[in-house]
Motif scaffolding. Sequence first.
Motif, PDB file in Angstrom:
ATOM      1  N   ARG A 120       0.833  -1.207   0.000  1.00  0.00           N
ATOM      2  CA  ARG A 120       0.000   0.000   0.000  1.00  0.00           C
ATOM      3  C   ARG A 120       0.866   1.254   0.000  1.00  0.00           C
ATOM      4  O   ARG A 120       0.568   2.229  -0.711  1.00  0.00           O
ATOM      5  N   ALA A 121       1.931   1.261   0.777  1.00  0.00           N
ATOM      6  CA  ALA A 121       2.821   2.422   0.822  1.00  0.00           C
ATOM      7  C   ALA A 121       3.500   2.642  -0.525  1.00  0.00           C
ATOM      8  O   ALA A 121       3.637   3.789  -0.985  1.00  0.00           O
ATOM      9  N   GLN A 149      -3.136  -5.451  -7.456  1.00  0.00           N
ATOM     10  CA  GLN A 149      -2.546  -5.815  -6.165  1.00  0.00           C
ATOM     11  C   GLN A 149      -3.583  -5.844  -5.041  1.00  0.00           C
ATOM     12  O   GLN A 149      -3.223  -6.050  -3.890  1.00  0.00           O
ATOM     13  N   MET A 150      -4.856  -5.663  -5.379  1.00  0.00           N
ATOM     14  CA  MET A 150      -5.890  -5.544  -4.361  1.00  0.00           C
ATOM     15  C   MET A 150      -6.829  -6.739  -4.368  1.00  0.00           C
ATOM     16  O   MET A 150      -7.157  -7.283  -5.414  1.00  0.00           O
ATOM     17  N   ASP A 151      -7.258  -7.128  -3.179  1.00  0.00           N
ATOM     18  CA  ASP A 151      -8.261  -8.178  -3.046  1.00  0.00           C
ATOM     19  C   ASP A 151      -9.666  -7.596  -3.184  1.00  0.00           C
ATOM     20  O   ASP A 151     -10.564  -8.244  -3.707  1.00  0.00           O
ATOM     21  N   ASP A 152      -9.854  -6.377  -2.684  1.00  0.00           N
ATOM     22  CA  ASP A 152     -11.169  -5.734  -2.732  1.00  0.00           C
ATOM     23  C   ASP A 152     -10.974  -4.263  -3.115  1.00  0.00           C
ATOM     24  O   ASP A 152     -10.892  -3.391  -2.244  1.00  0.00           O
ATOM     25  N   PHE A 209      -9.052   0.894  -2.885  1.00  0.00           N
ATOM     26  CA  PHE A 209      -8.505   1.826  -3.867  1.00  0.00           C
ATOM     27  C   PHE A 209      -8.518   3.271  -3.382  1.00  0.00           C
ATOM     28  O   PHE A 209      -7.564   4.021  -3.622  1.00  0.00           O
ATOM     29  N   ALA A 210      -9.593   3.681  -2.704  1.00  0.00           N
ATOM     30  CA  ALA A 210      -9.689   5.079  -2.261  1.00  0.00           C
ATOM     31  C   ALA A 210      -8.519   5.459  -1.362  1.00  0.00           C
ATOM     32  O   ALA A 210      -8.017   6.582  -1.405  1.00  0.00           O
ATOM     33  N   ARG A 211      -8.054   4.498  -0.537  1.00  0.00           N
ATOM     34  CA  ARG A 211      -6.947   4.784   0.386  1.00  0.00           C
ATOM     35  C   ARG A 211      -5.634   4.985  -0.372  1.00  0.00           C
ATOM     36  O   ARG A 211      -4.725   5.658   0.118  1.00  0.00           O
ATOM     37  N   ILE A 212      -5.538   4.368  -1.557  1.00  0.00           N
ATOM     38  CA  ILE A 212      -4.356   4.559  -2.394  1.00  0.00           C
ATOM     39  C   ILE A 212      -4.486   5.829  -3.218  1.00  0.00           C
ATOM     40  O   ILE A 212      -3.571   6.651  -3.287  1.00  0.00           O
TER      41      ILE A 212
END
Length: 407
Positions: free
Chosen positions: A3-4, A119-122, A127-130
């Motif tokens: 995520r980072a 790279q995301m499961d959900d 996505f919004a956090r990225i």
Amino acid sequence: MIRARLGLMMFLEFFIWGGWFVTLGTFLAQNLSATGGQIGMAFSTQSWGAIIAPFIIGLIADRYFRAERILGVLHLVGAGLMFCLYQAESFTAFYPLVLAYMILYMPTLALVNSVSFRQMDDPSREFARIRVWGTIGWIVAGLAISYLFAWDSGEAITAGALRNTFLMCSLASLLLGLYSFTLPATPPKANTGQSGWREWLGLDALALLKDRNYAIFFVASILICIPLAFYYQNANPFLAEIGVANPTGKMTLGQISEVLFMLLLPVFIHRFGIKITLIVGMLAWAVRYALFAIGDADSGIALLLIGIALHGVCYDFFFVSGQIYTDARAGERFKSSAQGMITLATYGVGMLIGFWIAGMITDHYATAEGHDWSGIWQFPAIFAIAVLVLFAVSFRARAANAAQNTQ
């Protein structure tokens, strides 16, 4: 950790865009003596990039190469073009370079999303956090230009300090280009033989236009991009010309409000429905430009700041809610194609028309001292109201809400 890494990718992606695009009109007018029409041509390169981007993504990235590698190559070439823009001494030299740059940059907006989604499961939750780091990158770029380097105020503008924004973004693009090769592998999707150029361009989703409500929304989306183009093209030159200090930094209020109203959007849609949400978005455009028409750098500065802060309502309540409405109407078969179609129509066709009109209106209201900004801002305000009225009387709210609730 992933995520980072993705957050840093988004930060740099939008730091680059926000670091030169916001002040582009001011730079061209003050340092390259560009006319309104020429400034419109420069901004319209964004639209040409949006129109050409599906070919690059659909024909190349999705079929043959890893997304993070294409992202790296595009940004490395973009770094070279940015450095050439830093050195350009005339609009004649500047324009072909910025056109080439935007044709390469616009596909990267889809590529950073592709790298993230894989790279995301959900994605709906993650996505919004990225993506929010992209908005933070845009904000940091604007604050740096105004408050760290002071490139956009007073004598610094006439001395050509805004030219440094291209050098700054060239270095950031070089960094992102190199960094992209360290991102998680994002190989092309398996070729099933069922996709084609109609799907890449979103043309498969044209079937949605058979629905009367969606066709009305589609036309309104293109038309409302004309007022949107006025903001992108003229807001920074307007603030700089009338003497507002640190205009680029103050314009980051728009991105801050974008984050805040994004959080309110789902609640608003659920409470009032999609029609009212879209109408509020269009009304905000009209109110914003009315405030710009009557505000000034002295006693009317609060009006200007409110107009800037309305960006969250303007953008989220129409464009983001429109993407949500499009997703709901498309169904599983046309979800990707529908988003491609509405993006091509708005950021491609709609904005292309909008920048052309904004350039003509700006030239029409040019004066010996600068511009009659009150007259310039009245046009998009009235135009937004006209689009709002046509939409309000034509769009059937019950049918739209019923269709959305069945998805």
